[in-house]
Write a protein that holds these residues in place. Structure first.
Motif, mmCIF file in Angstrom:
data_model
loop_
_atom_site.group_PDB
_atom_site.id
_atom_site.type_symbol
_atom_site.label_atom_id
_atom_site.label_comp_id
_atom_site.label_asym_id
_atom_site.label_seq_id
_atom_site.Cartn_x
_atom_site.Cartn_y
_atom_site.Cartn_z
ATOM 1 N N VAL A 1 5.426 7.726 -7.457
ATOM 2 C CA VAL A 1 6.558 8.618 -8.356
ATOM 3 C C VAL A 1 7.640 8.677 -7.517
ATOM 4 O O VAL A 1 8.346 8.881 -7.601
ATOM 5 N N ALA A 2 7.124 9.475 -5.966
ATOM 6 C CA ALA A 2 7.664 9.870 -5.195
ATOM 7 C C ALA A 2 8.407 8.727 -4.470
ATOM 8 O O ALA A 2 10.460 9.246 -4.124
ATOM 9 N N GLY A 3 8.534 7.919 -4.522
ATOM 10 C CA GLY A 3 9.137 6.059 -3.763
ATOM 11 C C GLY A 3 9.187 6.704 -2.617
ATOM 12 O O GLY A 3 8.475 7.451 -1.520
ATOM 13 N N VAL A 4 9.888 5.295 -2.155
ATOM 14 C CA VAL A 4 10.330 5.748 -0.391
ATOM 15 C C VAL A 4 11.645 4.834 0.463
ATOM 16 O O VAL A 4 11.161 4.177 -0.161
ATOM 17 N N SER A 5 12.281 5.133 0.672
ATOM 18 C CA SER A 5 13.695 4.013 1.694
ATOM 19 C C SER A 5 13.148 3.316 1.816
ATOM 20 O O SER A 5 12.242 3.469 2.326
ATOM 21 N N GLU B 1 0.934 -1.532 0.219
ATOM 22 C CA GLU B 1 0.254 0.166 -0.195
ATOM 23 C C GLU B 1 0.354 1.065 0.066
ATOM 24 O O GLU B 1 0.228 2.021 -0.527
ATOM 25 N N LEU B 2 1.898 1.412 0.811
ATOM 26 C CA LEU B 2 2.724 2.544 0.702
ATOM 27 C C LEU B 2 3.538 2.525 -0.721
ATOM 28 O O LEU B 2 3.781 4.090 -1.086
ATOM 29 N N LEU B 3 3.644 1.510 -1.037
ATOM 30 C CA LEU B 3 5.001 1.931 -2.350
ATOM 31 C C LEU B 3 3.630 2.119 -3.458
ATOM 32 O O LEU B 3 3.577 2.717 -4.438
ATOM 33 N N ASP B 4 2.356 1.721 -3.664
ATOM 34 C CA ASP B 4 0.830 2.095 -4.675
ATOM 35 C C ASP B 4 1.115 3.545 -4.462
ATOM 36 O O ASP B 4 0.633 4.558 -4.856
#
Length: 275
Positions: A184-188, A177-180
């Motif tokens: 575009v912004a992404g997450v480490s 859910e977080l990746l979805d």
């Protein structure tokens, strides 16, 4: 062996159809990836082998392959001379998510009626202006698929939920859910671990075990899918690279070629009938 690639892609004005993709490859292997849509695939020459939900599958002559959305798979030629395929990507208005489990358990459908109807649909989709006929043929295909998948009939050992639906995979689901949300912004990984309150290594292991694909592969495939949609809108590849979340055009091109089999520039040059 001389490499051969022929690609044609377009978005017709037909409700339910996200993209039509025709390709001929002699030596191209797709890495693990996911699609947001249903992948309805027929192979006209050669054969394709692929892994879906950790099971080796293939496309023997005369079958129709239906790969469900958000389920990781790869693909490569099963013959020395490669393969020629026709694909239509369908949204969930044609086939809803209730059918995902049945499609995971039996993605390769040996049904001559369905095969003939899919071939007829592709013929119509190559002729702009025949939208009503295409919609009519697609309606019959949807009806046939629902009859073949029959989610209300439980077969011995059949899956009733898509991969990752097990409540034990709650951490993996949270990461997806977080990746979805941040395609575009992404997450480490460290940020994701802090937000989900799980150890980074446990996050990676849980996600890979639940969905059969690593988190970075999942995010990359989602970005490439977004890039395809923007290219079909007629956007230039340089702009698409940034808007789809890639660092630059070369980064976009490298991943796009691995997942689609051609470069964004060549893909865009072969688009016709886009809206």
């Amino acid at each position: 062996m001389q490499l051969r690639q022929e690609v044609s892609a377009w978005r017709p004005r037909v409700a339910g159809v996200v993209e039509v993709f025709h390709a001929r490859f002699t030596a191209h292997a797709y890495p693990m990836h996911v699609h947001d849509e249903w992948t309805l695939l027929i192979v006209d020459d050669g054969a394709v082998r692929y892994d879906l939900d950790r099971h080796r599958r293939g496309t023997p002559g005369g079958t129709v392959s239906l790969l469900p959305p958000q389920v990781a798979h790869n693909g490569s030629a099963a013959t020395s001379h490669g393969f020629r395929k026709r694909v239509v990507y369908l949204d969930t208005t044609v086939l809803d998510e209730r059918y995902i489990g049945a499609a995971v358990d039996g993605p390769d459908l040996a049904d001559s009626v369905l095969r003939r109807r899919v071939g007829q649909l592709h013929r119509v989709l190559t002729s702009p202006g025949d939208e009503l006929e295409a919609e009519s043929r697609l309606a019959l295909i949807g009806e046939r698929l629902r009859a073949l998948l029959r989610p209300g009939v439980e077969l011995p050992g059949a899956r009733t939920e898509p991969p990752g639906a097990d409540p034990r995979h709650a951490i993996a689901g949270s990461l997806r859910e977080l990746l979805d949300e941040r395609v575009v912004a992404g997450v480490s990984l460290q940020e994701a671990a802090a937000l989900i309150q799980a150890h980074p290594a446990h996050l990676v292991r849980s996600f890979s075990a639940a969905f059969g694909i690593a988190p970075h592969q999942y995010l990359t495939s989602r970005r490439v899918a977004l890039g395809r949609r923007l290219l079909l809108d007629g956007r230039p590849a340089a702009e698409v690279a940034i808007e789809a979340g890639f660092h630059d055009q070369s980064h976009f091109t490298r991943h796009f070629k691995r997942l689609v089999g051609t470069t964004p520039g060549r893909y865009a040059c072969r688009i016709h009938g886009s809206v």
